[in-house]
Design an enzyme around this catalytic site. Sequence first.
Site, PDB file in Angstrom:
ATOM      1  N   ASN A 126      -4.267  73.061   1.316  1.00 56.07           N
ATOM      2  CA  ASN A 126      -4.595  74.116   0.342  1.00 56.07           C
ATOM      3  C   ASN A 126      -5.386  73.581  -0.845  1.00 56.07           C
ATOM      4  OD1 ASN A 126      -2.652  72.744  -1.064  1.00 56.07           O
ATOM      5  ND2 ASN A 126      -1.398  74.533  -1.545  1.00 56.07           N
ATOM      6  N   LEU A 127      -5.847  72.353  -0.736  1.00 54.83           N
ATOM      7  CA  LEU A 127      -6.698  71.725  -1.763  1.00 54.83           C
ATOM      8  C   LEU A 127      -5.997  71.641  -3.126  1.00 54.83           C
ATOM      9  CD1 LEU A 127     -10.145  73.406  -0.858  1.00 54.83           C
ATOM     10  CD2 LEU A 127      -9.177  71.286   0.042  1.00 54.83           C
ATOM     11  N   PHE A 154       1.612  65.432   6.196  1.00 55.17           N
ATOM     12  CA  PHE A 154       1.365  64.715   4.939  1.00 55.17           C
ATOM     13  C   PHE A 154       1.609  65.617   3.725  1.00 55.17           C
ATOM     14  CE2 PHE A 154      -1.720  62.443   7.752  1.00 55.17           C
ATOM     15  CZ  PHE A 154      -1.296  61.142   7.524  1.00 55.17           C
ATOM     16  N   LYS A 210       3.324  64.462  -4.897  1.00 56.37           N
ATOM     17  CA  LYS A 210       3.750  63.051  -4.824  1.00 56.37           C
ATOM     18  C   LYS A 210       3.886  62.312  -6.153  1.00 56.37           C
ATOM     19  CE  LYS A 210      -0.898  61.231  -4.425  1.00 56.37           C
ATOM     20  NZ  LYS A 210      -1.810  60.260  -3.849  1.00 56.37           N
ATOM     21  N   SER A 222       8.716  57.520   2.381  1.00 56.90           N
ATOM     22  CA  SER A 222       8.309  56.554   1.355  1.00 56.90           C
ATOM     23  C   SER A 222       9.398  55.513   1.140  1.00 56.90           C
ATOM     24  CB  SER A 222       8.067  57.328   0.059  1.00 56.90           C
ATOM     25  OG  SER A 222       7.958  56.464  -1.031  1.00 56.90           O
ATOM     26  N   TYR A 247      11.177  63.649  -6.646  1.00 54.90           N
ATOM     27  CA  TYR A 247      10.214  63.394  -5.564  1.00 54.90           C
ATOM     28  C   TYR A 247      10.862  62.569  -4.459  1.00 54.90           C
ATOM     29  CZ  TYR A 247       6.700  60.905  -2.899  1.00 54.90           C
ATOM     30  OH  TYR A 247       5.999  60.339  -1.864  1.00 54.90           O
ATOM     31  N   LYS A 251      11.999  63.252  -0.183  1.00 52.15           N
ATOM     32  CA  LYS A 251      11.773  62.436   1.026  1.00 52.15           C
ATOM     33  C   LYS A 251      13.102  62.109   1.710  1.00 52.15           C
ATOM     34  CE  LYS A 251       7.359  62.321   0.550  1.00 52.15           C
ATOM     35  NZ  LYS A 251       6.533  63.153   1.412  1.00 52.15           N
ATOM     36  N   ASN A 281       3.300  50.705  -0.683  1.00 53.29           N
ATOM     37  CA  ASN A 281       2.325  51.191  -1.679  1.00 53.29           C
ATOM     38  C   ASN A 281       0.907  51.219  -1.112  1.00 53.29           C
ATOM     39  OD1 ASN A 281       4.707  50.527  -3.264  1.00 53.29           O
ATOM     40  ND2 ASN A 281       3.416  50.816  -5.052  1.00 53.29           N
ATOM     41  N   GLY A 327      12.263  53.817 -15.159  1.00 52.77           N
ATOM     42  CA  GLY A 327      12.471  54.172 -13.753  1.00 52.77           C
ATOM     43  C   GLY A 327      11.837  53.222 -12.752  1.00 52.77           C
TER      44      GLY A 327
HETATM   45  P1  NAD Z   1      -2.436  63.540  -1.518  1.00 58.75           P
HETATM   46  O1  NAD Z   1      -1.957  64.378  -2.646  1.00 58.75           O
HETATM   47  O2  NAD Z   1      -3.748  62.859  -1.637  1.00 58.75           O
HETATM   48  O3  NAD Z   1      -2.448  64.405  -0.160  1.00 58.75           O
HETATM   49  C1  NAD Z   1      -1.553  65.460   0.069  1.00 58.75           C
HETATM   50  C2  NAD Z   1      -2.378  66.654   0.527  1.00 58.75           C
HETATM   51  O4  NAD Z   1      -1.503  67.751   0.808  1.00 58.75           O
HETATM   52  C3  NAD Z   1      -3.363  67.131  -0.548  1.00 58.75           C
HETATM   53  O5  NAD Z   1      -4.644  67.233   0.022  1.00 58.75           O
HETATM   54  C4  NAD Z   1      -2.829  68.504  -0.960  1.00 58.75           C
HETATM   55  O6  NAD Z   1      -3.868  69.386  -1.315  1.00 58.75           O
HETATM   56  C5  NAD Z   1      -2.075  68.937   0.287  1.00 58.75           C
HETATM   57  N1  NAD Z   1      -0.943  69.860   0.030  1.00 58.75           N
HETATM   58  C6  NAD Z   1       0.101  69.682  -0.810  1.00 58.75           C
HETATM   59  N2  NAD Z   1       0.922  70.735  -0.757  1.00 58.75           N
HETATM   60  C7  NAD Z   1       0.403  71.605   0.144  1.00 58.75           C
HETATM   61  C8  NAD Z   1       0.784  72.860   0.646  1.00 58.75           C
HETATM   62  N3  NAD Z   1       1.888  73.493   0.207  1.00 58.75           N
HETATM   63  N4  NAD Z   1       0.007  73.480   1.579  1.00 58.75           N
HETATM   64  C9  NAD Z   1      -1.126  72.863   2.028  1.00 58.75           C
HETATM   65  N5  NAD Z   1      -1.544  71.664   1.602  1.00 58.75           N
HETATM   66  C10 NAD Z   1      -0.784  71.040   0.668  1.00 58.75           C
HETATM   67  O7  NAD Z   1      -1.276  62.483  -1.213  1.00 58.75           O
HETATM   68  P2  NAD Z   1      -1.298  61.187  -0.280  1.00 58.75           P
HETATM   69  O8  NAD Z   1      -1.262  60.007  -1.155  1.00 58.75           O
HETATM   70  O9  NAD Z   1      -2.324  61.318   0.755  1.00 58.75           O
HETATM   71  O10 NAD Z   1       0.144  61.315   0.358  1.00 58.75           O
HETATM   72  C11 NAD Z   1       0.348  61.946   1.619  1.00 58.75           C
HETATM   73  C12 NAD Z   1       1.826  61.953   1.915  1.00 58.75           C
HETATM   74  O11 NAD Z   1       2.332  60.622   1.879  1.00 58.75           O
HETATM   75  C13 NAD Z   1       2.678  62.742   0.915  1.00 58.75           C
HETATM   76  O12 NAD Z   1       3.717  63.368   1.634  1.00 58.75           O
HETATM   77  C14 NAD Z   1       3.234  61.676   0.020  1.00 58.75           C
HETATM   78  O13 NAD Z   1       4.452  62.056  -0.562  1.00 58.75           O
HETATM   79  C15 NAD Z   1       3.431  60.531   1.000  1.00 58.75           C
HETATM   80  N6  NAD Z   1       3.444  59.206   0.385  1.00 58.75           N
HETATM   81  C16 NAD Z   1       2.397  58.838  -0.425  1.00 58.75           C
HETATM   82  C17 NAD Z   1       2.416  57.586  -1.018  1.00 58.75           C
HETATM   83  C18 NAD Z   1       1.312  57.175  -1.962  1.00 58.75           C
HETATM   84  O14 NAD Z   1       1.539  56.268  -2.767  1.00 58.75           O
HETATM   85  N7  NAD Z   1       0.137  57.737  -1.896  1.00 58.75           N
HETATM   86  C19 NAD Z   1       3.471  56.695  -0.761  1.00 58.75           C
HETATM   87  C20 NAD Z   1       4.497  57.106   0.080  1.00 58.75           C
HETATM   88  C21 NAD Z   1       4.477  58.375   0.653  1.00 58.75           C
HETATM   89  C1  WQD Z   2       2.920  49.682  -9.021  1.00 59.16           C
HETATM   90  C2  WQD Z   2       3.297  48.588 -10.007  1.00 59.16           C
HETATM   91  C3  WQD Z   2       4.165  49.404 -12.083  1.00 59.16           C
HETATM   92  C4  WQD Z   2       0.462  51.249 -13.498  1.00 59.16           C
HETATM   93  C5  WQD Z   2       4.814  54.882  -6.664  1.00 59.16           C
HETATM   94  C6  WQD Z   2       5.915  55.827  -6.324  1.00 59.16           C
HETATM   95  C7  WQD Z   2       6.430  55.570  -4.951  1.00 59.16           C
HETATM   96  C8  WQD Z   2       5.300  55.564  -3.932  1.00 59.16           C
HETATM   97  C9  WQD Z   2       4.198  54.679  -4.358  1.00 59.16           C
HETATM   98  C10 WQD Z   2       5.062  57.759  -3.021  1.00 59.16           C
HETATM   99  C11 WQD Z   2       4.602  48.876 -10.723  1.00 59.16           C
HETATM  100  C12 WQD Z   2       2.877  48.664 -12.302  1.00 59.16           C
HETATM  101  C13 WQD Z   2       1.416  50.584 -12.764  1.00 59.16           C
HETATM  102  C14 WQD Z   2      -0.014  50.637 -14.696  1.00 59.16           C
HETATM  103  C15 WQD Z   2       1.426  48.764 -14.289  1.00 59.16           C
HETATM  104  N1  WQD Z   2       4.707  56.856  -3.810  1.00 59.16           N
HETATM  105  N2  WQD Z   2       1.894  49.371 -13.132  1.00 59.16           N
HETATM  106  N3  WQD Z   2       0.492  49.405 -15.039  1.00 59.16           N
HETATM  107  O1  WQD Z   2       5.652  52.870  -8.988  1.00 59.16           O
HETATM  108  O2  WQD Z   2       5.543  51.244  -7.052  1.00 59.16           O
HETATM  109  O3  WQD Z   2       5.322  53.590  -6.606  1.00 59.16           O
HETATM  110  O4  WQD Z   2       3.784  55.000  -5.683  1.00 59.16           O
HETATM  111  O5  WQD Z   2       5.997  57.819  -2.279  1.00 59.16           O
HETATM  112  O6  WQD Z   2       7.348  56.570  -4.676  1.00 59.16           O
HETATM  113  O7  WQD Z   2       6.976  55.628  -7.267  1.00 59.16           O
HETATM  114  O8  WQD Z   2       3.468  52.465  -7.764  1.00 59.16           O
HETATM  115  O9  WQD Z   2       1.151  52.117  -8.423  1.00 59.16           O
HETATM  116  O10 WQD Z   2       2.696  53.370  -9.990  1.00 59.16           O
HETATM  117  O11 WQD Z   2       2.992  50.933  -9.686  1.00 59.16           O
HETATM  118  O12 WQD Z   2       1.866  47.652 -14.642  1.00 59.16           O
HETATM  119  O13 WQD Z   2      -0.841  51.198 -15.434  1.00 59.16           O
HETATM  120  O14 WQD Z   2       2.298  48.537 -11.038  1.00 59.16           O
HETATM  121  O15 WQD Z   2       5.090  49.083 -13.090  1.00 59.16           O
HETATM  122  O16 WQD Z   2       5.249  47.658 -10.878  1.00 59.16           O
HETATM  123  P1  WQD Z   2       5.081  52.495  -7.696  1.00 59.16           P
HETATM  124  P2  WQD Z   2       2.494  52.294  -8.978  1.00 59.16           P
END
Ligand code: NAD
Ligand code: WQD
Length: 344
Positions: free
Chosen positions: A35-36, A84, A88, A127, A152, A156, A182, A300
């Site tokens: 849904n962008l 996906f 997040k 995650s 968040y 998950k 990450n 956190g």
């Molecule tokens: P992102 O936000 O770039 O991609 C998510 C996409 O889902 C977006 O394009 C958004 O527009 C779409 N979306 C969200 N809600 C929607 C809805 N209700 N209907 C239709 N589309 C919807 O995020 P990402 O980094 O690509 O992450 C993808 C998945 O991986 C997420 O579930 C996120 O929680 C998980 N994840 C991400 C990370 C990370 O650090 N990026 C780490 C662990 C897990």
């Molecule tokens: C990485 C490290 C910060 C920014 C998050 C979510 C986690 C997962 C991945 C989705 C940490 C440090 C950061 C800055 C810094 N996402 N940092 N200066 O917190 O490990 O994880 O993304 O599931 O759920 O919590 O990732 O990239 O924010 O931080 O020093 O300006 O960099 O303290 O140690 P994080 P992050």
Amino acid sequence: MKKAKVLVTGGLGYIGSHTVVELLKANYQPIIVDNLSNSKLGMLKQIEAITGVKPDFYNFDLCDEKLVAEFVAGEKDLDSVIHFAAYKAVGESVAEPLKYYRNNFNSLLSVLKALEERQLKLVFSSSCTVYGQPDSLPVNEFEAVKQAESPYGNTKQVAEEILQDIARADKSKKVISLRYFNPVGAHESALIGELPLGIPQNLVPFVTQSAIGIRGPITVFGDDYNTRDGSCIRDYIHVVDLAMAHVAALKFEGKDGANQNFNTFNVGTGKGYTVLELIKAFEKTTGVNLNYKIGARRAGDIEQIWGDVTKAQKELNWEAQLGIDEMMKSAWAWEQYLQNHQID
Ligand code: NAD
Ligand code: WQD
């Protein structure tokens, strides 16, 4: 031969777009629903520029149970789903928990409901956040207690429980939950990558934006942790390796002899880098000096985490190939690309 159809929810997002590219390369037919809300339509053209294929794309909100049901009814021959779509941002989820519970659960539930009668495979984006601060490292899938520390993270953790219940009730469904560490970096073409909205909260997009001059100095959040240089440790994984793990998950047929249709896998490199090591790696590979200062700890934050990835290596036959240098180099190339190109 007919290509296997994969519904990719959130397929225009950061990880989704890279996965769509890998699916096309592996001869799957991805169908994107997004849904962008956190991505740009222009990503579709970027995917086409890399692969030569413009995948099918539908723009609607997956929380809308009726729309999802109608859509799925029209897609009779789906082989699998990669889910996906979710919000997040950890900090935002603390401030607005309802927004996160609503979107992350409702989108998952309407997809599951629409597919209730189908036999298929579902790959879920989980995650390492579900582990909180693990008692022992590297953290593995079986021993660690799940202890998500934000709304968040809780979405998950609970989504995994929902999926486990569904897999238990219906053995024809194969569910794979990938616990990403990450994700960082971008595609080697520099045509797709992460598009953070506003000030990046995550380290690598902040580093690249600071390096290019969009942001001021980087603040290292704490150098008094119990780690080798005092800054936090994370298991950074190249987004293209992560994308490939999804292709491996689609091919996964279950462990020999095990009648188990719900599986979780850590998807990381198995190696941890401190914040200061990542900064040095960026400077070394790109030749760009970063301006950074040491600041207070971020509320956190987990002190240190990296994954035991042997289960994914053995059972998914997948292993990360790209190291920190490739992660930094590709993230920087993408930031430079964005300086001269607008993605709308
Ligand atoms: P992102 O936000 O770039 O991609 C998510 C996409 O889902 C977006 O394009 C958004 O527009 C779409 N979306 C969200 N809600 C929607 C809805 N209700 N209907 C239709 N589309 C919807 O995020 P990402 O980094 O690509 O992450 C993808 C998945 O991986 C997420 O579930 C996120 O929680 C998980 N994840 C991400 C990370 C990370 O650090 N990026 C780490 C662990 C897990
Ligand atoms: C990485 C490290 C910060 C920014 C998050 C979510 C986690 C997962 C991945 C989705 C940490 C440090 C950061 C800055 C810094 N996402 N940092 N200066 O917190 O490990 O994880 O993304 O599931 O759920 O919590 O990732 O990239 O924010 O931080 O020093 O300006 O960099 O303290 O140690 P994080 P992050």
